[in-house]
Design an enzyme around this catalytic site. Structure first.
Site, PDB file in Angstrom:
ATOM      1  CD  GLU A 127      -4.918   1.268  -2.366  1.00  0.00           C
ATOM      2  OE1 GLU A 127      -5.599   0.515  -1.649  1.00  0.00           O
ATOM      3  OE2 GLU A 127      -4.627   2.443  -2.058  1.00  0.00           O
ATOM      4  CG  ASP A 180      -0.877   3.074   5.738  1.00  0.00           C
ATOM      5  OD1 ASP A 180      -1.827   3.394   5.009  1.00  0.00           O
ATOM      6  OD2 ASP A 180      -0.304   3.870   6.503  1.00  0.00           O
ATOM      7  CG  ASP A 186      -1.869   1.133   1.289  1.00  0.00           C
ATOM      8  OD1 ASP A 186      -2.055   1.814   0.255  1.00  0.00           O
ATOM      9  OD2 ASP A 186      -2.452   1.368   2.366  1.00  0.00           O
TER      10      ASP A 186
END
Length: 161
Positions: free
Chosen positions: A69, A141, A8
């Site tokens: 992502e 995260d 991420d």
């Protein structure tokens, strides 16, 4: 056995998670965490820290595949610049160190893979806590990185280049 690294991305924090397993079976969560850079450092210094920490992670876990992502930005242009620079460094390090091209997943698609596309971090953590039978799940995260790695492991693809 296939080993997946989920990321991420960000400039201040990069969530990461490593899963391993056989195709068609539930993977095992090997480890997860967050790479953090200090806000008082210059952007180049932060990017160097990301490069060094990610290189260490890749050497330690030697993932077969990587899912990242794809960031989505509304109006926060300043934040977008830092995240995109970090994403460039992440791509460079993965290709330099492993010779691999990661897959990119839209946030809504990997979250839909877990239940619904607008799930909060708390909801994602609860879903992953059940899936991996964890006592607790971090609400940071790294929890998103676990979901990203799981979606990649299970075959989700968005064909983003």
């Amino acid at each position: 056995m296939t080993r997946w690294l989920g990321l991420d991305p960000g400039l201040a924090r990069i969530g990461w998670a490593v899963l391993e397993g056989e195709s068609g079976q539930a993977p095992q969560l090997l480890d997860y965490g967050v790479i953090e850079t200090e806000k008082n450092l210059t952007t180049p210094a932060r990017l160097l820290e990301i490069e060094q920490d990610l290189s260490y992670l890749l050497a330690e876990f030697k993932p077969d595949d990587i899912a990242i992502e794809m960031p989505f930005f509304n109006r926060q242009i300043k934040a977008a610049g830092g995240v995109l620079q970090a994403l460039g460094v992440i791509n460079l390090v993965i290709y330099r160190d492993l010779g691999k091209v990661p897959i990119f997943l839209h946030q809504a698609s990997w979250k839909c893979h877990l239940g619904h596309g607008r799930a909060s971090k708390q909801e994602v953590a609860a879903m992953l806590q059940q899936f991996f039978v964890l006592d607790t799940a971090a609400i940071d995260d790294s929890v998103d990185a676990i979901g990203i790695a799981l979606a990649g492991f299970q075959g989700l693809r968005n064909d983003i280049t």
